[in-house]
Motif scaffolding. Structure first.
Motif, PDB file in Angstrom:
ATOM      1  N   LYS A   1     116.570  51.212  14.162  1.00 37.04           N
ATOM      2  CA  LYS A   1     116.904  52.606  13.879  1.00 37.04           C
ATOM      3  C   LYS A   1     118.066  52.735  12.875  1.00 37.04           C
ATOM      4  O   LYS A   1     117.961  53.492  11.897  1.00 37.04           O
ATOM      5  CB  LYS A   1     117.232  53.346  15.168  1.00 37.04           C
TER       6      LYS A   1
ATOM      7  N   VAL B   1     116.780  51.903   9.469  1.00 37.50           N
ATOM      8  CA  VAL B   1     115.937  52.978   8.928  1.00 37.50           C
ATOM      9  C   VAL B   1     116.813  54.116   8.408  1.00 37.50           C
ATOM     10  O   VAL B   1     116.561  54.682   7.329  1.00 37.50           O
ATOM     11  CB  VAL B   1     114.963  53.496  10.013  1.00 37.50           C
ATOM     12  N   GLN B   2     117.873  54.445   9.172  1.00 41.59           N
ATOM     13  CA  GLN B   2     118.786  55.501   8.735  1.00 41.59           C
ATOM     14  C   GLN B   2     119.490  55.114   7.434  1.00 41.59           C
ATOM     15  O   GLN B   2     119.655  55.940   6.527  1.00 41.59           O
ATOM     16  CB  GLN B   2     119.820  55.775   9.829  1.00 41.59           C
TER      17      GLN B   2
ATOM     18  N   THR C   1     118.385  53.015   5.169  1.00 41.95           N
ATOM     19  CA  THR C   1     117.388  53.021   4.096  1.00 41.95           C
ATOM     20  C   THR C   1     117.124  54.435   3.600  1.00 41.95           C
ATOM     21  O   THR C   1     117.058  54.701   2.395  1.00 41.95           O
ATOM     22  CB  THR C   1     116.077  52.386   4.581  1.00 41.95           C
ATOM     23  N   ASP C   2     116.984  55.364   4.567  1.00 44.54           N
ATOM     24  CA  ASP C   2     116.769  56.770   4.209  1.00 44.54           C
ATOM     25  C   ASP C   2     117.981  57.327   3.454  1.00 44.54           C
ATOM     26  O   ASP C   2     117.828  58.038   2.448  1.00 44.54           O
ATOM     27  CB  ASP C   2     116.515  57.587   5.475  1.00 44.54           C
ATOM     28  N   ALA C   3     119.187  56.992   3.932  1.00 41.22           N
ATOM     29  CA  ALA C   3     120.395  57.481   3.282  1.00 41.22           C
ATOM     30  C   ALA C   3     120.532  56.904   1.877  1.00 41.22           C
ATOM     31  O   ALA C   3     120.963  57.600   0.948  1.00 41.22           O
ATOM     32  CB  ALA C   3     121.620  57.123   4.121  1.00 41.22           C
TER      33      ALA C   3
ATOM     34  N   GLY D   1     118.102  56.077  -0.079  1.00 40.09           N
ATOM     35  CA  GLY D   1     117.164  56.805  -0.921  1.00 40.09           C
ATOM     36  C   GLY D   1     117.694  58.161  -1.330  1.00 40.09           C
ATOM     37  O   GLY D   1     117.531  58.589  -2.481  1.00 40.09           O
ATOM     38  N   ARG D   2     118.333  58.852  -0.390  1.00 40.05           N
ATOM     39  CA  ARG D   2     118.920  60.152  -0.718  1.00 40.05           C
ATOM     40  C   ARG D   2     120.067  60.003  -1.721  1.00 40.05           C
ATOM     41  O   ARG D   2     120.231  60.832  -2.620  1.00 40.05           O
ATOM     42  CB  ARG D   2     119.436  60.825   0.550  1.00 40.05           C
TER      43      ARG D   2
ATOM     44  N   HIS E   1     125.142  63.172   1.976  1.00 38.29           N
ATOM     45  CA  HIS E   1     124.508  62.644   3.192  1.00 38.29           C
ATOM     46  C   HIS E   1     125.305  61.462   3.737  1.00 38.29           C
ATOM     47  O   HIS E   1     125.774  60.612   2.990  1.00 38.29           O
ATOM     48  CB  HIS E   1     123.070  62.203   2.890  1.00 38.29           C
TER      49      HIS E   1
ATOM     50  N   VAL F   1     125.671  58.569   7.315  1.00 42.42           N
ATOM     51  CA  VAL F   1     124.967  57.936   8.437  1.00 42.42           C
ATOM     52  C   VAL F   1     125.959  57.724   9.574  1.00 42.42           C
ATOM     53  O   VAL F   1     127.168  57.587   9.336  1.00 42.42           O
ATOM     54  CB  VAL F   1     124.349  56.585   8.022  1.00 42.42           C
TER      55      VAL F   1
ATOM     56  N   SER G   1     127.515  50.627   7.956  1.00 44.17           N
ATOM     57  CA  SER G   1     127.382  52.086   7.873  1.00 44.17           C
ATOM     58  C   SER G   1     128.673  52.725   7.388  1.00 44.17           C
ATOM     59  O   SER G   1     128.658  53.655   6.573  1.00 44.17           O
ATOM     60  CB  SER G   1     127.005  52.647   9.248  1.00 44.17           C
TER      61      SER G   1
END
Length: 216
Positions: free
Chosen positions: A10, A13-14, A16-18, A20-21, A29, A31, A43
């Motif tokens: 998890k 994934v957070q 990776t998403d961050a 990308g943003r 953004h 995390v 993080s």
């Protein structure tokens, strides 16, 4: 196993998403970074990076706005004066042409400053230090702006607080004059009639103060 795998992946994934943003320009953004393990440290480092990038982006936008403002003023003056001459409101007298030349020179200085800023940002600006007299450099800058100060009704005062026989210091005289010139010009621009600008030099320090509105 599924629950443990989800728990472990998890944060990744957070992140990776961050990431990308962040790549898309969403610098606000963040995390979660509550943990003290390797993922928590990662993080926290990511959030620090995002904060730094957001701050740099804010500074860049402010700089672009400031540059546009600085360039717009002389352009408006030149354009307005030329239109007035064209309409017959102003005569192209030597005084009017001299004023236009001053505005054009101001634009040239702004563009030159932008070029030097770009060079400095790219790491190409070199400082060549040599033994020099800090007082001589400072006094020369003050003398160069005395006429403008008198015309603006501003007292431009130079003071040397060094001990007699003060040693030379290592400096780049050209860059130092550039910095001082910028400070004095800004002080003259924002100090009202009847105000005062004090330029003081010490053994290894300089101070420029004025009675203008100040900077937020």
């Amino acid at each position: 196993a599924w629950w443990l795998g989800r728990r472990l992946t998890k944060p990744l994934v957070q992140l990776t998403d961050a990431a990308g943003r962040l790549e898309a320009g969403e610098f606000g953004h963040r995390v979660p970074s509550d943990g003290t393990d390797e993922l928590g440290v990662l993080s926290h480092a990511f959030n620090s990076l995002a904060t730094s990038l957001q701050r740099n982006e804010d500074l860049r936008r402010q700089m672009v706005s400031d540059i546009a403002h600085e360039l717009r003023n002389p352009l408006v003056t030149i354009n307005g004066t030329l239109e007035a001459i064209e309409d017959g409101v102003y005569e192209p007298t030597p005084a009017v042409m001299s004023s236009l030349a001053e505005e054009a020179e101001h634009l040239t200085r702004l563009v030159r400053d932008l070029q030097e800023l770009a060079t400095a940002d790219a790491g190409g600006l070199r400082v060549q230090r040599a033994a020099g007299d800090l007082g001589e450099v400072t006094a020369a800058v003050v003398d160069a702006h005395q006429a403008v100060a008198r015309a603006a009704g501003v007292a431009l005062i130079y003071s040397d607080e060094r001990e007699p026989g003060a040693p030379l210091v290592l400096l780049d005289a050209s860059r130092m004059r550039q910095v001082l010139d910028n400070l004095v010009v800004n002080a003259l621009r924002h100090t009202p009639d009847g105000g005062e600008i004090a330029v003081v030099v010490g053994a290894d320090w300089l101070c420029v103060t004025d009675t203008g509105e100040g900077i937020a």
